[in-house]
Motif scaffolding. Structure first.
Motif, PDB file in Angstrom:
ATOM      1  N   ASP A   1      -0.028-121.937  41.678  1.00  0.00           N
ATOM      2  CA  ASP A   1       0.620-123.209  42.378  1.00  0.00           C
ATOM      3  C   ASP A   1      -0.454-124.286  42.963  1.00  0.00           C
ATOM      4  O   ASP A   1      -0.421-125.424  42.640  1.00  0.00           O
ATOM      5  CB  ASP A   1       1.364-122.841  43.483  1.00  0.00           C
ATOM      6  N   VAL A   2      -1.727-123.747  43.518  1.00  0.00           N
ATOM      7  CA  VAL A   2      -2.681-124.627  43.822  1.00  0.00           C
ATOM      8  C   VAL A   2      -3.297-125.163  42.959  1.00  0.00           C
ATOM      9  O   VAL A   2      -3.695-126.337  42.844  1.00  0.00           O
ATOM     10  CB  VAL A   2      -3.662-123.719  45.053  1.00  0.00           C
ATOM     11  N   ARG A   3      -3.625-124.320  41.780  1.00  0.00           N
ATOM     12  CA  ARG A   3      -4.248-124.882  40.622  1.00  0.00           C
ATOM     13  C   ARG A   3      -3.720-126.122  40.041  1.00  0.00           C
ATOM     14  O   ARG A   3      -4.078-127.163  39.645  1.00  0.00           O
ATOM     15  CB  ARG A   3      -4.504-123.598  39.496  1.00  0.00           C
ATOM     16  N   ALA A   4      -2.205-125.745  39.916  1.00  0.00           N
ATOM     17  CA  ALA A   4      -1.372-126.929  39.211  1.00  0.00           C
ATOM     18  C   ALA A   4      -1.367-128.048  40.141  1.00  0.00           C
ATOM     19  O   ALA A   4      -1.460-129.315  39.711  1.00  0.00           O
ATOM     20  CB  ALA A   4      -0.063-126.151  38.979  1.00  0.00           C
ATOM     21  N   LEU A   5      -1.383-128.092  41.396  1.00  0.00           N
ATOM     22  CA  LEU A   5      -1.412-129.319  42.333  1.00  0.00           C
ATOM     23  C   LEU A   5      -2.809-130.097  42.119  1.00  0.00           C
ATOM     24  O   LEU A   5      -2.687-131.325  41.862  1.00  0.00           O
ATOM     25  CB  LEU A   5      -1.169-129.054  43.933  1.00  0.00           C
ATOM     26  N   VAL A   6      -3.638-129.324  41.975  1.00  0.00           N
ATOM     27  CA  VAL A   6      -4.985-129.783  42.185  1.00  0.00           C
ATOM     28  C   VAL A   6      -5.367-130.470  40.647  1.00  0.00           C
ATOM     29  O   VAL A   6      -6.098-131.474  40.396  1.00  0.00           O
ATOM     30  CB  VAL A   6      -6.144-128.915  42.342  1.00  0.00           C
ATOM     31  N   VAL A   7      -4.891-129.533  39.630  1.00  0.00           N
ATOM     32  CA  VAL A   7      -5.195-130.305  38.444  1.00  0.00           C
ATOM     33  C   VAL A   7      -4.251-131.629  38.232  1.00  0.00           C
ATOM     34  O   VAL A   7      -4.825-132.598  37.731  1.00  0.00           O
ATOM     35  CB  VAL A   7      -4.813-129.337  37.100  1.00  0.00           C
ATOM     36  N   HIS A   8      -3.163-131.462  38.620  1.00  0.00           N
ATOM     37  CA  HIS A   8      -2.280-132.920  38.505  1.00  0.00           C
ATOM     38  C   HIS A   8      -2.809-133.892  39.380  1.00  0.00           C
ATOM     39  O   HIS A   8      -3.110-135.043  38.661  1.00  0.00           O
ATOM     40  CB  HIS A   8      -1.023-132.501  38.990  1.00  0.00           C
ATOM     41  N   ARG A   9      -3.375-133.689  40.358  1.00  0.00           N
ATOM     42  CA  ARG A   9      -3.940-134.857  41.454  1.00  0.00           C
ATOM     43  C   ARG A   9      -5.371-135.246  40.503  1.00  0.00           C
ATOM     44  O   ARG A   9      -5.345-136.437  40.477  1.00  0.00           O
ATOM     45  CB  ARG A   9      -4.202-134.475  42.773  1.00  0.00           C
ATOM     46  N   LEU A  10      -6.124-134.431  40.006  1.00  0.00           N
ATOM     47  CA  LEU A  10      -7.337-134.817  39.670  1.00  0.00           C
ATOM     48  C   LEU A  10      -7.169-135.600  38.119  1.00  0.00           C
ATOM     49  O   LEU A  10      -7.641-136.592  37.960  1.00  0.00           O
ATOM     50  CB  LEU A  10      -8.164-133.722  39.437  1.00  0.00           C
ATOM     51  N   LYS A  11      -6.254-135.072  37.420  1.00  0.00           N
ATOM     52  CA  LYS A  11      -5.921-136.030  36.261  1.00  0.00           C
ATOM     53  C   LYS A  11      -5.272-137.417  36.505  1.00  0.00           C
ATOM     54  O   LYS A  11      -5.559-138.412  35.740  1.00  0.00           O
ATOM     55  CB  LYS A  11      -4.789-135.186  35.246  1.00  0.00           C
TER      56      LYS A  11
END
Length: 121
Positions: free
Chosen positions: A12-22
């Motif tokens: 979940d943390v990974r998905a959030l951080v990936v989304h925001r960085l993209k």
């Protein structure tokens, strides 16, 4: 923009951080453990590595030490993103070579602002 490697075992943390960085326009690479994170870093030499501390196969502090010992990563910024919130934990991470430290739970807005600041150095 920048190449950012996220090494985080929590999906979940990974998905959030990936989304925001993209959203911020960065190219994002992702690994779920320290050993795979080191291999990905060696292959891509990212501009920024966002590291969890507590991960399988090799923890984030070990990864940080290893990256800082390798001259190829002299210009790579390291941001620790972890639930370890004690003052001595922060000191250990900064002494290991981390450039910044964000404690979980975190504001994704703050994380992006800190990542942007590190990348602009």
């Amino acid at each position: 923009m920048a190449i950012v490697l996220i090494v985080e075992d929590d999906e979940d943390v990974r998905a959030l951080v990936v989304h925001r960085l993209k959203q911020a326009g960065h190219d994002v690479l992702v690994e779920a453990d320290g050993e795979a994170g080191l291999a990905a870093a060696r292959q891509s030499v990212p501009d920024l590595v966002i590291l969890d501390w507590m991960m399988p196969r090799r923890n984030g502090l070990e990864v940080c030490f290893e990256l800082r010992a390798d001259e190829a990563f002299a210009n790579t910024r390291i941001l620790m993103l972890t639930a370890k919130a004690q003052e001595q934990d922060i000191e250990r991470a900064l002494s290991a070579g981390a450039d910044d430290y964000v404690v979980k739970p975190f504001s994704s807005r703050e994380l992006i602002a800190r990542a942007t600041a590190l990348l602009s150095r």
